[in-house]
Design a protein around this motif. Structure first.
Motif, PDB file in Angstrom:
ATOM      1  N   ALA A 187       0.867  -1.186   0.000  1.00  0.00           N
ATOM      2  CA  ALA A 187       0.000   0.000   0.000  1.00  0.00           C
ATOM      3  C   ALA A 187       0.898   1.228   0.000  1.00  0.00           C
ATOM      4  O   ALA A 187       1.984   1.213   0.582  1.00  0.00           O
ATOM      5  N   VAL A 188       0.431   2.293  -0.646  1.00  0.00           N
ATOM      6  CA  VAL A 188       1.183   3.544  -0.681  1.00  0.00           C
ATOM      7  C   VAL A 188       0.204   4.696  -0.566  1.00  0.00           C
ATOM      8  O   VAL A 188      -0.888   4.666  -1.122  1.00  0.00           O
ATOM      9  N   CYS A 189       0.603   5.704   0.199  1.00  0.00           N
ATOM     10  CA  CYS A 189      -0.181   6.929   0.324  1.00  0.00           C
ATOM     11  C   CYS A 189       0.661   8.079  -0.223  1.00  0.00           C
ATOM     12  O   CYS A 189       1.826   8.246   0.150  1.00  0.00           O
ATOM     13  N   PHE A 190       0.045   8.868  -1.112  1.00  0.00           N
ATOM     14  CA  PHE A 190       0.731  10.011  -1.705  1.00  0.00           C
ATOM     15  C   PHE A 190      -0.267  11.160  -1.837  1.00  0.00           C
ATOM     16  O   PHE A 190      -1.480  10.953  -1.763  1.00  0.00           O
ATOM     17  N   GLY A 191       0.241  12.375  -2.010  1.00  0.00           N
ATOM     18  CA  GLY A 191      -0.634  13.535  -2.108  1.00  0.00           C
ATOM     19  C   GLY A 191      -0.289  14.408  -3.292  1.00  0.00           C
ATOM     20  O   GLY A 191       0.518  14.035  -4.153  1.00  0.00           O
ATOM     21  N   SER A 192      -0.882  15.595  -3.325  1.00  0.00           N
ATOM     22  CA  SER A 192      -0.614  16.534  -4.415  1.00  0.00           C
ATOM     23  C   SER A 192       0.574  17.441  -4.108  1.00  0.00           C
ATOM     24  O   SER A 192       1.271  17.894  -5.021  1.00  0.00           O
ATOM     25  N   LEU A 193       0.831  17.707  -2.822  1.00  0.00           N
ATOM     26  CA  LEU A 193       1.841  18.695  -2.458  1.00  0.00           C
ATOM     27  C   LEU A 193       3.225  18.318  -2.982  1.00  0.00           C
ATOM     28  O   LEU A 193       3.939  19.145  -3.551  1.00  0.00           O
ATOM     29  N   ALA A 194       3.625  17.059  -2.808  1.00  0.00           N
ATOM     30  CA  ALA A 194       4.967  16.630  -3.234  1.00  0.00           C
ATOM     31  C   ALA A 194       5.107  16.572  -4.749  1.00  0.00           C
ATOM     32  O   ALA A 194       6.196  16.324  -5.256  1.00  0.00           O
ATOM     33  N   GLN A 195       4.000  16.812  -5.454  1.00  0.00           N
ATOM     34  CA  GLN A 195       4.057  16.812  -6.918  1.00  0.00           C
ATOM     35  C   GLN A 195       4.177  18.229  -7.499  1.00  0.00           C
ATOM     36  O   GLN A 195       4.099  18.412  -8.709  1.00  0.00           O
ATOM     37  N   ARG A 196       4.380  19.231  -6.636  1.00  0.00           N
ATOM     38  CA  ARG A 196       4.449  20.611  -7.129  1.00  0.00           C
ATOM     39  C   ARG A 196       5.685  20.831  -7.996  1.00  0.00           C
ATOM     40  O   ARG A 196       5.709  21.719  -8.845  1.00  0.00           O
ATOM     41  N   ASN A 197       6.751  20.029  -7.778  1.00  0.00           N
ATOM     42  CA  ASN A 197       7.975  20.129  -8.571  1.00  0.00           C
ATOM     43  C   ASN A 197       8.064  18.906  -9.486  1.00  0.00           C
ATOM     44  O   ASN A 197       7.752  17.787  -9.085  1.00  0.00           O
ATOM     45  N   VAL A 198       8.527  19.115 -10.722  1.00  0.00           N
ATOM     46  CA  VAL A 198       8.528  18.045 -11.726  1.00  0.00           C
ATOM     47  C   VAL A 198       9.381  16.849 -11.301  1.00  0.00           C
ATOM     48  O   VAL A 198       9.039  15.696 -11.618  1.00  0.00           O
ATOM     49  N   VAL A 199      10.480  17.063 -10.560  1.00  0.00           N
ATOM     50  CA  VAL A 199      11.366  15.946 -10.189  1.00  0.00           C
ATOM     51  C   VAL A 199      10.629  14.952  -9.292  1.00  0.00           C
ATOM     52  O   VAL A 199      10.552  13.752  -9.591  1.00  0.00           O
TER      53      VAL A 199
END
Length: 297
Positions: A120-132
């Motif tokens: 299972a993995v949890c991810f959000g939008s905030l860490a996607q603000r930068n392309v890397v």
């Protein structure tokens, strides 16, 4: 590692600079910590990136103190911080520093190995603000096994999201977690006028072929929608110390209960109880009482 299946918090690891001092935070680390209390810390891991600075060393120490496994490659950017201000009700507002280590998470061989063995993995939008970091998150999700539970805890912050980021994340997840304010924003962004809250949820669930959609409404309770079923739980009345990390504890405990095979209503009820408890404690990573941990067994 090949025989082990991991539960992963993927994205920002940072320090919340609170009025009473700094505390380790970031939704993915909070999620991994709380899921680990239920599933065992050996089975959970926080993935992010750190700078080459003193705060990075303190991060490693703090994670060790919390018994949290981590995969935190070092990059030539400062370790992340957030200035947190609390109002009279303990509700936080955030000033999230930009161009920091967790904006630049590299997709290396170690992270790829975890992805291939991810339960299972949890991810959000905030860490996607930068392309890397965005590309790393996408590659991680695309490398997970077919049966991996992929929770998109949308977590809209400041101006750090776009319609494209949200759409691509919805296409890669099988559970969406969203709050009522975020649902209003998404409704406007995606052009769902005139629909009430529940109909918006059913529409998103169907459009993106999700297994579940979790909607939290603060003191007005929470819902979990899945095809053919909906669960509602009232929010317990508690004395709030602060609400930092409460949502992440909800997600972590809900995920743990789902992985343990608990029925939807039981998993939802446990998540609500854990979140309410965390609201009575300072900081994002309090220890969960044993009587709550036993409910996920």
């Amino acid at each position: 590692m090949k025989d082990k299946r991991f539960v992963v918090g993927l994205g920002e690891v940072l320090w919340d600079m609170l009025p009473e001092g700094k505390k380790l935070g970031g939704a993915p680390a909070n999620f991994a910590y709380h899921a680990g209390q239920f599933l065992g810390s050996d089975n959970t891991i926080a993935i992010s990136a750190l700078g080459e600075d003193q705060l990075a060393e303190e991060t490693i120490e703090a994670l060790k103190e919390h018994g949290l496994n981590d995969l935190l490659p070092r990059v030539p950017y400062p370790t992340g911080t957030v200035q947190v201000q609390l109002d009279d009700q303990g509700i936080p507002t955030y000033d999230i520093k930009e161009n920091v280590a967790w904006d630049n998470i590299p997709f290396d061989g170690d992270i790829q190995d975890i992805a291939r063995n991810c339960r299972a993995v949890c991810f959000g939008s905030l860490a996607q603000r930068n392309v890397v970091s965005r590309e790393t998150i996408h590659k991680f999700l695309d490398a997970t096994p077919y049966d991996c539970v992929k929770i998109f805890d949308i977590n809209l912050r400041q101006q750090f999201y776009t319609k494209e980021i949200i759409q691509e994340s919805l296409q890669r997840c099988n559970i969406l977690k969203i709050n009522d304010e975020e649902l209003v924003l998404i409704g406007r962004m995606f052009g769902y006028p005139g629909l009430d809250m529940e109909n918006k949820c059913w529409l998103i669930l169907g459009k993106y072929n999700l297994d579940m959609l979790v909607l939290t409404c603060g003191t007005n309770g929470s819902y979990v929608f899945k095809p053919g079923q909906v669960s509602f739980q009232a929010t317990p009345k508690v004395t709030v110390a602060d609400t930092v990390g409460a949502g992440d504890s909800f997600t972590g405990s809900f995920c743990a209960a789902v992985l343990a095979g608990k029925p939807l209503v039981e998993a939802h009820k446990l998540a609500v109880e854990v979140s309410a408890y965390v609201c009575t404690q300072n900081g994002a990573m309090p220890e969960i009482p044993q009587e709550l941990l036993d409910k996920a067994k």
